[in-house]
Design a protein around this motif. Structure first.
Motif, PDB file in Angstrom:
ATOM      1  N   GLU A 150       0.841  -1.197   0.000  1.00  0.00           N
ATOM      2  CA  GLU A 150       0.000   0.000   0.000  1.00  0.00           C
ATOM      3  C   GLU A 150       0.876   1.247   0.000  1.00  0.00           C
ATOM      4  OE1 GLU A 150      -1.869  -2.799   3.199  1.00  0.00           O
ATOM      5  OE2 GLU A 150       0.108  -2.029   2.689  1.00  0.00           O
ATOM      6  N   GLY A 188       0.266   5.934  -0.067  1.00  0.00           N
ATOM      7  CA  GLY A 188      -0.640   7.062  -0.206  1.00  0.00           C
ATOM      8  C   GLY A 188      -1.239   7.593   1.071  1.00  0.00           C
ATOM      9  N   ARG A 206      -5.786   9.561  -1.645  1.00  0.00           N
ATOM     10  CA  ARG A 206      -5.923   8.412  -2.535  1.00  0.00           C
ATOM     11  C   ARG A 206      -4.878   7.369  -2.160  1.00  0.00           C
ATOM     12  NH1 ARG A 206      -4.346   7.540  -8.834  1.00  0.00           N
ATOM     13  NH2 ARG A 206      -6.114   6.246  -9.481  1.00  0.00           N
ATOM     14  N   SER A 221      -3.120   3.610  -2.829  1.00  0.00           N
ATOM     15  CA  SER A 221      -2.849   2.653  -3.900  1.00  0.00           C
ATOM     16  C   SER A 221      -2.432   1.319  -3.296  1.00  0.00           C
ATOM     17  CB  SER A 221      -1.731   3.166  -4.815  1.00  0.00           C
ATOM     18  OG  SER A 221      -2.086   4.368  -5.441  1.00  0.00           O
ATOM     19  N   CYS A 222      -2.723   0.252  -4.011  1.00  0.00           N
ATOM     20  CA  CYS A 222      -2.350  -1.080  -3.569  1.00  0.00           C
ATOM     21  C   CYS A 222      -1.859  -1.860  -4.776  1.00  0.00           C
ATOM     22  CB  CYS A 222      -3.540  -1.776  -2.929  1.00  0.00           C
ATOM     23  SG  CYS A 222      -3.221  -3.485  -2.486  1.00  0.00           S
ATOM     24  N   TRP A 276     -10.043  -3.342   0.856  1.00  0.00           N
ATOM     25  CA  TRP A 276      -9.435  -2.443   1.834  1.00  0.00           C
ATOM     26  C   TRP A 276     -10.116  -2.680   3.186  1.00  0.00           C
ATOM     27  CZ3 TRP A 276      -5.216   0.464   0.725  1.00  0.00           C
ATOM     28  CH2 TRP A 276      -4.927   0.692  -0.626  1.00  0.00           C
ATOM     29  N   ASP A 300      -6.916  -1.123 -11.693  1.00  0.00           N
ATOM     30  CA  ASP A 300      -6.281  -1.162 -13.007  1.00  0.00           C
ATOM     31  C   ASP A 300      -5.754  -2.585 -13.166  1.00  0.00           C
ATOM     32  OD1 ASP A 300      -4.550  -1.080 -15.184  1.00  0.00           O
ATOM     33  OD2 ASP A 300      -3.957   0.984 -14.797  1.00  0.00           O
ATOM     34  N   THR A 321      -3.271  -3.403  -9.781  1.00  0.00           N
ATOM     35  CA  THR A 321      -3.289  -2.365  -8.757  1.00  0.00           C
ATOM     36  C   THR A 321      -4.719  -1.916  -8.479  1.00  0.00           C
ATOM     37  OG1 THR A 321      -1.101  -1.569  -9.402  1.00  0.00           O
ATOM     38  CG2 THR A 321      -2.485  -0.047  -8.157  1.00  0.00           C
ATOM     39  N   TYR A 339      -7.130   0.995  -6.102  1.00  0.00           N
ATOM     40  CA  TYR A 339      -7.051   2.332  -5.512  1.00  0.00           C
ATOM     41  C   TYR A 339      -8.242   2.558  -4.586  1.00  0.00           C
ATOM     42  CZ  TYR A 339      -4.030   2.798  -9.591  1.00  0.00           C
ATOM     43  OH  TYR A 339      -3.058   2.604 -10.533  1.00  0.00           O
ATOM     44  N   GLN A 382     -10.047   5.970  -3.356  1.00  0.00           N
ATOM     45  CA  GLN A 382     -10.190   7.424  -3.305  1.00  0.00           C
ATOM     46  C   GLN A 382     -11.077   7.769  -2.125  1.00  0.00           C
ATOM     47  OE1 GLN A 382      -8.779   9.895  -5.288  1.00  0.00           O
ATOM     48  NE2 GLN A 382      -9.701  11.286  -3.788  1.00  0.00           N
ATOM     49  N   CYS A 420      -4.515  -3.278   2.627  1.00  0.00           N
ATOM     50  CA  CYS A 420      -4.995  -3.849   1.381  1.00  0.00           C
ATOM     51  C   CYS A 420      -4.841  -5.370   1.454  1.00  0.00           C
ATOM     52  CB  CYS A 420      -4.174  -3.293   0.221  1.00  0.00           C
ATOM     53  SG  CYS A 420      -4.664  -3.908  -1.375  1.00  0.00           S
TER      54      CYS A 420
END
Length: 128
Positions: free
Chosen positions: A6, A8, A19, A21-22, A36, A73, A78, A80, A82, A96
């Motif tokens: 993880e 961010g 935000r 990220s993982c 999450w 994505d 990956t 995310y 937000q 994550c």
């Protein structure tokens, strides 16, 4: 060897955004889900949000509905998170998790034991 990392987290004022990220490496996930969870000091680790890899369908815990959005994505393996309109009660370590297990209902993705791979966590602190 699968790794989940993880990034961010940080300190933000109430009402602000972050935000997370993982990134998962070591395996390409085409089934299952990424999720999450968060754990506040002295409390249990709770489900926050999850996203299925195969169709990007999502599910959220009630306290974050309408404020948090999970996305993925697939090409980058990956996910995310937000986080908008943050509140002091969102303060926690955010983890994550990933699994290749496939379930027809999201219910199984709300539980810790479903997940095979976990990140080390990233701290989110929301000041009032």
């Amino acid at each position: 060897q699968v790794q989940v990392v993880e990034s961010g987290g940080g300190l933000v004022q109430a009402g602000g955004s972050l935000r997370l990220s993982c990134a998962a490496s070591g395996r390409t996930f085409s089934s299952g889900a990424m999720a999450w969870f968060r754990q506040a000091s002295g409390k249990e680790r709770d489900f926050v949000a999850a996203i299925r890899w195969n169709n990007n369908s999502t599910s959220y815990a009630d306290p974050v509905k309408g404020r948090f959005t999970v996305s993925a994505d697939n090409a980058k393996n990956t996910a995310y998170l937000q986080m908008n309109s943050l509140k002091p009660e969102d303060t926690a370590t955010y983890y994550c998790a990933a699994t290749e297990k496939t379930y027809y209902t999201f219910t199984y993705y709300y539980t810790l034991r479903t997940y095979d791979y976990w990140g080390q966590g990233t701290q989110v602190t929301v000041s009032s």
